[in-house]
Design an enzyme around this catalytic site. Structure first.
Site, short mmCIF file in Angstrom:
data_model
loop_
_atom_site.label_atom_id
_atom_site.label_comp_id
_atom_site.label_asym_id
_atom_site.label_seq_id
_atom_site.Cartn_x
_atom_site.Cartn_y
_atom_site.Cartn_z
N ASP A 192 0.85 -1.18 0.00
CA ASP A 192 0.00 0.00 0.00
C ASP A 192 0.90 1.24 0.00
OD1 ASP A 192 -2.07 -1.79 0.26
OD2 ASP A 192 -2.77 -1.06 2.20
N ARG A 240 -2.47 -1.09 -8.21
CA ARG A 240 -3.79 -0.63 -7.76
C ARG A 240 -3.81 0.89 -7.94
NH1 ARG A 240 -4.26 -1.09 -1.65
NH2 ARG A 240 -4.60 -3.30 -2.02
P1 FDA Z 1 -14.82 9.28 -3.21
O1 FDA Z 1 -14.67 9.17 -1.75
O2 FDA Z 1 -14.08 10.34 -3.96
O3 FDA Z 1 -16.33 9.31 -3.57
C1 FDA Z 1 -16.80 9.63 -4.88
C2 FDA Z 1 -18.29 9.40 -4.94
O4 FDA Z 1 -18.58 8.00 -4.86
C3 FDA Z 1 -19.08 10.03 -3.80
O5 FDA Z 1 -19.33 11.38 -4.04
C4 FDA Z 1 -20.32 9.17 -3.79
O6 FDA Z 1 -21.20 9.56 -4.81
C5 FDA Z 1 -19.78 7.79 -4.11
N1 FDA Z 1 -19.45 7.03 -2.91
C6 FDA Z 1 -18.26 6.93 -2.30
N2 FDA Z 1 -18.32 6.14 -1.22
C7 FDA Z 1 -19.58 5.74 -1.11
C8 FDA Z 1 -20.29 4.92 -0.19
N3 FDA Z 1 -19.69 4.35 0.85
N4 FDA Z 1 -21.62 4.72 -0.41
C9 FDA Z 1 -22.26 5.29 -1.45
N5 FDA Z 1 -21.63 6.10 -2.36
C10 FDA Z 1 -20.33 6.32 -2.19
N6 FDA Z 1 -5.42 5.22 -0.45
C11 FDA Z 1 -4.08 5.42 -0.34
O7 FDA Z 1 -3.64 6.55 -0.20
N7 FDA Z 1 -3.23 4.35 -0.39
C12 FDA Z 1 -3.67 3.06 -0.58
O8 FDA Z 1 -2.86 2.13 -0.62
C13 FDA Z 1 -5.08 2.85 -0.69
N8 FDA Z 1 -5.61 1.61 -0.87
C14 FDA Z 1 -6.95 1.45 -1.10
C15 FDA Z 1 -7.50 0.19 -1.42
C16 FDA Z 1 -8.83 0.06 -1.74
C17 FDA Z 1 -9.38 -1.29 -2.09
C18 FDA Z 1 -9.69 1.21 -1.76
C19 FDA Z 1 -11.15 1.11 -2.16
C20 FDA Z 1 -9.17 2.43 -1.42
C21 FDA Z 1 -7.82 2.57 -1.07
N9 FDA Z 1 -7.31 3.82 -0.72
C22 FDA Z 1 -5.94 3.97 -0.62
C23 FDA Z 1 -8.22 4.95 -0.42
C24 FDA Z 1 -8.47 5.85 -1.63
O9 FDA Z 1 -7.31 6.58 -1.90
C25 FDA Z 1 -9.63 6.82 -1.40
O10 FDA Z 1 -9.27 7.67 -0.34
C26 FDA Z 1 -10.95 6.18 -1.07
O11 FDA Z 1 -11.17 5.04 -1.84
C27 FDA Z 1 -12.10 7.18 -1.31
O12 FDA Z 1 -12.19 7.53 -2.66
P2 FDA Z 1 -13.22 6.85 -3.69
O13 FDA Z 1 -12.51 6.69 -4.98
O14 FDA Z 1 -13.74 5.57 -3.11
O15 FDA Z 1 -14.42 7.82 -3.88
#
Ligand code: FDA
Length: 325
Positions: free
Chosen positions: A131, A179
């Site tokens: 990670d 990833r």
């Molecule tokens: P974001 O939080 O930007 O949301 C975008 C939109 O998606 C929201 O406005 C909403 O509409 C929808 N949405 C999001 N979450 C929802 C929910 N729970 N329910 C309903 N709708 C929702 N970071 C890092 O720095 N190093 C790492 O190694 C990792 N590893 C990692 C692994 C995995 C499997 C995941 C999923 C994430 C990571 N991350 C990470 C975290 C990543 O960088 C990030 O902070 C989070 O995933 C949040 O961003 P999203 O892309 O999920 O959507």
């Protein structure tokens, strides 16, 4: 929103709260997003996911370790997890954080710990993902990967879309399984995009690049708009389904996770477990204050989210000071 985010990030890095929380067991709703505190509970959760056609990447929670003994303990625990993956024949691989294995203590010490983990995983045909954490640990993480990949091919890492330099890094490291995420830490303006729209734009750009030119791609997001875009993109460019997977965190958007697996996409859930859950849980609250619903089971507006955040902190600090008395 910014205030709430900063507040939870600050809590996630608080050493006293992190170590205090280890003694409390899963609290504050963390049990909905953390798959137990021991291997048995975690294995049961992974078996449930596997039964739904979903694989797992297992994170034995821990980070920002500064004592050799703690890093060695984390190494042993991860070796046990690899043994359990093999013994239970589950569809799963490992995610770990280099700081958990001693990156802040000494690079070579961390490299030796990782080498032992990667060697055992290699023997059992288990992939190991490093990670990525905050910016200060980014290049050393890539260096660890380069060092270990001289002997092993079961390693990969993460690219965070908020960094300006990720465009260069994705080209440089395209031959690794990667990833791709938006990025979870607080980074300054001179290093990283701050605006969500800019992060999202860069995120799509990096995903498209790696799908076209890279090795296997894990698209790790809960953002349905990004997922829909990727579905269209792979169709238009005839990218086969075995070249990529979607990933989400354990406990988040469960129906969508199952739906994507049922549609025939490779799907992998990030399964964190262990006693060191506090920092992980606070980062999830920082990303999406609505996750406070997990704590309160109610819907809050932005102002009350901040208030609840203060309440959570007061509760935690209260617990800690009581214990310390
Ligand atoms: P974001 O939080 O930007 O949301 C975008 C939109 O998606 C929201 O406005 C909403 O509409 C929808 N949405 C999001 N979450 C929802 C929910 N729970 N329910 C309903 N709708 C929702 N970071 C890092 O720095 N190093 C790492 O190694 C990792 N590893 C990692 C692994 C995995 C499997 C995941 C999923 C994430 C990571 N991350 C990470 C975290 C990543 O960088 C990030 O902070 C989070 O995933 C949040 O961003 P999203 O892309 O999920 O959507």
């Amino acid at each position: 929103m910014g205030l709430t985010k900063d507040f939870f990030i600050m809590l996630s890095q608080n050493k006293a709260l992190n170590s205090g929380a280890k003694r409390w067991g899963l609290k504050l709703g963390a049990q909905s997003v953390v798959a137990g505190t021991n291997i048995e509970e975690m294995i049961a959760s992974v078996k449930e996911l596997n039964a739904q056609g979903i694989s797992a990447t297992i994170d034995n929670l821990g980070e920002f370790v500064f004592e050799e003994s703690e890093a060695l303990k984390a190494k042993e625990e991860i070796l046990n997890v690899i043994g359990a993956i093999h013994a239970h024949d589950i569809a799963a691989h490992i995610s770990l954080k280099p700081t958990q294995l001693g990156l802040d203590i000494d690079y070579d010490f961390c490299l030796d710990n990782l080498r032992e983990i990667v060697a055992k995983a290699h023997a059992y045909d288990v992939f190991v993902n490093f990670d990525t954490e905050d910016y200060g640990h980014l290049q050393p993480t890539f260096d660890l990967l380069d060092d270990l990949s001289k002997d092993y091919d079961n390693v990969g890492t993460v690219i965070q879309a908020y960094f300006y330099e990720s465009e260069r890094n994705i080209e440089k490291y395209k031959d690794y399984r990667l990833r791709i995420v938006k990025g979870a830490y607080k980074e300054p303006e001179d290093l990283a995009y701050q605006d969500k729209k800019e992060i999202d734009r860069n995120y799509i750009k990096l995903i498209e690049y790696h799908l076209l030119y890279g090795k296997f791609t894990s698209i790790a997001t809960h953002d349905h708009r990004v997922i829909d875009h990727v579905k269209r993109f792979v169709r238009e460019h005839n990218i086969p389904k075995d070249k990529f997977e979607f990933q989400m965190l354990y406990g988040f958007r469960r129906e969508l996770q199952i739906k994507l697996a049922q549609e025939g996409f490779n799907f992998c859930t990030y399964v964190p477990f262990g006693e060191d859950w506090f920092g992980y849980f606070m980062r999830r609250l920082a990303e999406r204050p609505q996750n406070l619903n997990l704590v309160t089971k109610q819907v809050f507006n932005k102002k009350t989210n901040t208030l609840i955040g203060v309440g959570v902190a007061a509760f935690l600090l209260g617990r800690l000071s009581k214990r310390n008395k």
